[in-house]
Motif scaffolding. Structure first.
Motif, mmCIF file in Angstrom:
data_model
loop_
_atom_site.group_PDB
_atom_site.id
_atom_site.type_symbol
_atom_site.label_atom_id
_atom_site.label_comp_id
_atom_site.label_asym_id
_atom_site.label_seq_id
_atom_site.Cartn_x
_atom_site.Cartn_y
_atom_site.Cartn_z
ATOM 1 N N TRP A 30 0.834 -1.208 0.000
ATOM 2 C CA TRP A 30 0.000 0.000 0.000
ATOM 3 C C TRP A 30 0.869 1.258 0.000
ATOM 4 O O TRP A 30 0.544 2.234 -0.690
ATOM 5 N N LYS A 31 1.935 1.259 0.753
ATOM 6 C CA LYS A 31 2.804 2.447 0.801
ATOM 7 C C LYS A 31 3.442 2.716 -0.559
ATOM 8 O O LYS A 31 3.604 3.882 -0.956
ATOM 9 N N PRO A 91 9.237 5.415 -2.245
ATOM 10 C CA PRO A 91 9.825 5.309 -3.582
ATOM 11 C C PRO A 91 10.043 3.854 -3.969
ATOM 12 O O PRO A 91 10.128 2.966 -3.104
ATOM 13 N N ALA A 92 10.145 3.605 -5.256
ATOM 14 C CA ALA A 92 10.379 2.245 -5.746
ATOM 15 C C ALA A 92 11.775 1.752 -5.404
ATOM 16 O O ALA A 92 12.000 0.552 -5.237
ATOM 17 N N ASN A 93 12.707 2.667 -5.262
ATOM 18 C CA ASN A 93 14.089 2.301 -4.957
ATOM 19 C C ASN A 93 14.214 1.861 -3.505
ATOM 20 O O ASN A 93 13.868 2.605 -2.584
ATOM 21 N N ASN A 153 4.950 5.529 14.186
ATOM 22 C CA ASN A 153 5.098 5.140 12.781
ATOM 23 C C ASN A 153 3.736 4.896 12.132
ATOM 24 O O ASN A 153 3.487 5.325 10.996
ATOM 25 N N ILE A 154 2.845 4.189 12.838
ATOM 26 C CA ILE A 154 1.509 3.905 12.312
ATOM 27 C C ILE A 154 0.755 5.205 12.064
ATOM 28 O O ILE A 154 0.102 5.381 11.022
ATOM 29 N N GLU A 155 0.837 6.126 13.002
ATOM 30 C CA GLU A 155 0.122 7.396 12.885
ATOM 31 C C GLU A 155 0.613 8.200 11.693
ATOM 32 O O GLU A 155 -0.193 8.681 10.875
ATOM 33 N N ALA A 156 1.914 8.353 11.565
ATOM 34 C CA ALA A 156 2.468 9.156 10.468
ATOM 35 C C ALA A 156 2.193 8.509 9.117
ATOM 36 O O ALA A 156 1.811 9.198 8.150
ATOM 37 N N ASP A 157 2.381 7.193 9.034
ATOM 38 C CA ASP A 157 2.137 6.501 7.760
ATOM 39 C C ASP A 157 0.671 6.607 7.352
ATOM 40 O O ASP A 157 0.351 6.795 6.163
ATOM 41 N N TRP A 202 -9.936 -1.870 -1.475
ATOM 42 C CA TRP A 202 -8.881 -0.879 -1.641
ATOM 43 C C TRP A 202 -7.603 -1.476 -2.225
ATOM 44 O O TRP A 202 -6.803 -0.750 -2.806
ATOM 45 N N ASP A 203 -7.405 -2.780 -2.065
ATOM 46 C CA ASP A 203 -6.283 -3.414 -2.766
ATOM 47 C C ASP A 203 -6.394 -3.132 -4.263
ATOM 48 O O ASP A 203 -5.406 -2.765 -4.917
ATOM 49 N N THR A 204 -7.594 -3.310 -4.794
ATOM 50 C CA THR A 204 -7.808 -3.092 -6.225
ATOM 51 C C THR A 204 -7.804 -1.610 -6.567
ATOM 52 O O THR A 204 -7.261 -1.204 -7.609
ATOM 53 N N TYR A 205 -8.391 -0.787 -5.716
ATOM 54 C CA TYR A 205 -8.369 0.659 -5.972
ATOM 55 C C TYR A 205 -6.939 1.180 -6.055
ATOM 56 O O TYR A 205 -6.626 2.050 -6.875
ATOM 57 N N GLN A 206 -6.061 0.669 -5.194
ATOM 58 C CA GLN A 206 -4.669 1.105 -5.226
ATOM 59 C C GLN A 206 -3.993 0.659 -6.520
ATOM 60 O O GLN A 206 -3.082 1.327 -7.022
ATOM 61 N N ALA A 207 -4.438 -0.485 -7.059
ATOM 62 C CA ALA A 207 -3.815 -1.022 -8.269
ATOM 63 C C ALA A 207 -4.369 -0.385 -9.539
ATOM 64 O O ALA A 207 -3.706 -0.393 -10.579
ATOM 65 N N GLU A 208 -5.579 0.150 -9.479
ATOM 66 C CA GLU A 208 -6.220 0.749 -10.643
ATOM 67 C C GLU A 208 -5.776 2.199 -10.824
ATOM 68 O O GLU A 208 -5.665 2.941 -9.850
#
Length: 517
Positions: free
Chosen positions: A233-234, A241-243, A358-362, A439-445
């Motif tokens: 998701w991130k 980033p992808a890197n 970390n959870i809050e900021a992400d 949302w898995d699919t929404y993120q991918a679309e």
């Protein structure tokens, strides 16, 4: 009762029908009052104001409507006078029965802010007062005074929704959010050979020095395993980033930036120009789902900070009811990064402080990325939602004309039920486990939350075709559309819904003239 002279005479001099007027309503779940008993009262009742052209005079804006009914809830002598007038034509038993039905049984729900209470009582909730306006003897339409959105009748009897749920076929009970990634309708969480193979494919894509985002989207469209959902998701939201080498430094920088905003802005939450926003956020959070999670003090504090900081940094829209729901899926998914047990039984405060930060900021940054693509849903007058509801109506009229005509026949407006579908991204219609899978699919679309969601809503509406056509009145249709029986849903149902939505998108997205006849 208002002391203003003009307002004080409102009930007497304004001839438009007002909330609480004693009249029978056909289509209700109780037998209508005897027309013979009410004949004299109806004749003596008020008639609509007429314009010079002979047409009823209507308020042209919601503000005008609100202004002319601003004393509708005031308690005073006028209530007694209304009952006295009725008593001249009815015996006391009929009067008291009518008063009881109107003041005690008619329940309405705001599609935007979820206010659920008696439509005739002021002060039932400190955020909403629901104004019931009898437009015809066949139905009622409501407006929420707080958020200016449509309301629809939930039931004439408080337990009607219970009867509807009890009449549904029995399905296994599934925990609200437990084992979200691996749920199916049978509730069995065991990983199959196929699921294990998919997990390996995800790990291979994520393990490279530069993640192939296109390949990751293809894999994610059909669902993301729980073990790799947080990192996926991130990446798909654009937060990371992808890197691979840059990820850790990016996380540290963005988390520090978020808590810098907390230090800079959060103390201003009680300032005069921010206190209304903060107050509304505090009211909304306890009403979110799942309650077992939202009622934990630590979770409440985190959500208050996330929503307040987002509102401060986005003055064009500010905080709008509905945005609060959009934090929940991110928060739950990122909690799973640190725990293995069921989240609904987990005490979030037991996590280490670093993990909570970390959870809050992400969650903040990923929600911000989502809202960047649909912010016109929450600006003044919410034009994005209005356009999408209109597009939904046009789409349904093409893909299932029978359903469309049926709703027109009983005067059901799409805005009355689809506003919430767009405002909350179907989160109030589906269990949280299904929302996360969706949302898995929404993120991918591409433009999943802003564009593909329209086709999901169309597929979702047509999915209930039989149930819709079985309803033969306005109230029955509205009760169904606002209380669709999806609590038993799991991955299977969501996958079928997404497949149908993709088919609709393939047929209509690049051919807008298909909407036209």
């Amino acid at each position: 009762m208002s002391t203003d002279g003009n307002k004080k005479q409102f009930w007497k001099r304004n001839t438009a029908k007002v909330p609480g007027s004693i009249q029978h309503v056909y289509g209700a779940q109780h037998p209508p009052f005897d027309p013979l008993l009410h004949a004299n009262l109806i004749k003596a009742g008020n008639k609509p104001q007429m314009t010079p052209g002979g047409k009823p005079k209507k308020a042209t804006t919601f503000q005008e409507f609100e202004s002319i009914t601003s004393d509708a809830w005031d308690v005073g002598d006028d209530d007694d006078e209304l009952l006295a007038m009725a008593a001249q034509n009815l015996n006391i038993e009929v009067v008291m029965e009518t008063q009881s039905v109107i003041l005690g049984l008619f329940v309405s729900v705001c599609m935007t802010c979820e206010f659920n209470g008696c439509a005739q009582r002021k002060g039932a909730c400190d955020r909403c007062a629901c104004l019931s306006v009898f437009l015809r003897v066949t139905k009622c339409v409501h407006l929420c005074v707080y958020c200016s959105q449509y309301l629809s009748p939930l039931s004439v009897y408080p337990d009607a929704s219970l009867h509807r749920q009890q009449s549904l076929p029995h399905r296994p009970t599934i925990p609200m959010v437990a084992r979200i990634a691996d749920q199916n309708t049978s509730g069995t969480p065991a990983m199959t050979e196929r699921e294990a193979s998919r997990l390996d494919k995800f790990k291979q894509v994520l393990a490279g020095p530069n993640t192939d985002l296109e390949e990751l989207r293809k894999l994610s469209w059909s669902g993301i395993p729980r073990q790799v959902r947080p990192i996926t998701w991130k990446l798909l939201s654009g937060y990371l980033p992808a890197n691979t080498e840059r990820r850790e430094s990016t996380l540290q920088r963005k988390r520090q930036e978020y808590f810098g905003f907390i230090e800079q802005y959060y103390d201003s939450r009680n300032d005069e120009h921010h206190q209304d926003t903060y107050r509304q956020i505090r009211i909304d959070i306890p009403r979110m789902s799942p309650e077992c999670l939202m009622l934990q003090p630590m979770v409440t504090e985190i959500f208050e900070r996330i929503l307040f900081i987002w509102a401060i940094r986005h003055p064009a829209s500010g905080y709008v009811q509905g945005i609060n729901d959009l934090v929940t899926p991110f928060f739950v998914v990122y909690v799973f990064e640190y725990i293995k047990e069921e989240v609904e039984n987990f005490d979030v405060s037991s996590l280490q402080e670093a993990a909570l930060r970390n959870i809050e900021a992400d969650s903040f940054w990923c929600m911000s990325k989502l809202l960047d693509g649909i912010q016109d849903n929450y600006t003044f007058a919410q034009p994005g939602i209005q356009r999408k509801v209109k597009a939904l109506e046009e789409l349904v009229s093409r893909i299932d004309e029978t359903v469309h005509v049926h709703m027109q026949q009983y005067e059901v407006e799409y805005l009355q039920f689809a506003f919430r579908w767009m405002n909350n991204l179907l989160m109030r219609e589906l269990p949280l486990r299904c929302t996360i899978r969706l949302w898995d699919t929404y993120q991918a679309e591409p433009e999943g939350f802003s564009h593909f969601h329209l086709y999901v809503c169309a597929a979702f509406l047509v999915r209930w075709r039989k149930e819709i056509l079985d309803e033969r009145d306005f109230q029955g249709l509205m009760i169904l559309l606002q209380n669709l029986p999806t609590m038993h849903w799991g991955n299977e149902e969501v996958s079928v819904l997404l497949a149908e939505a993709y088919r609709l998108k393939f047929a209509f997205a690049d051919a807008p003239n298909h909407y036209k006849r």
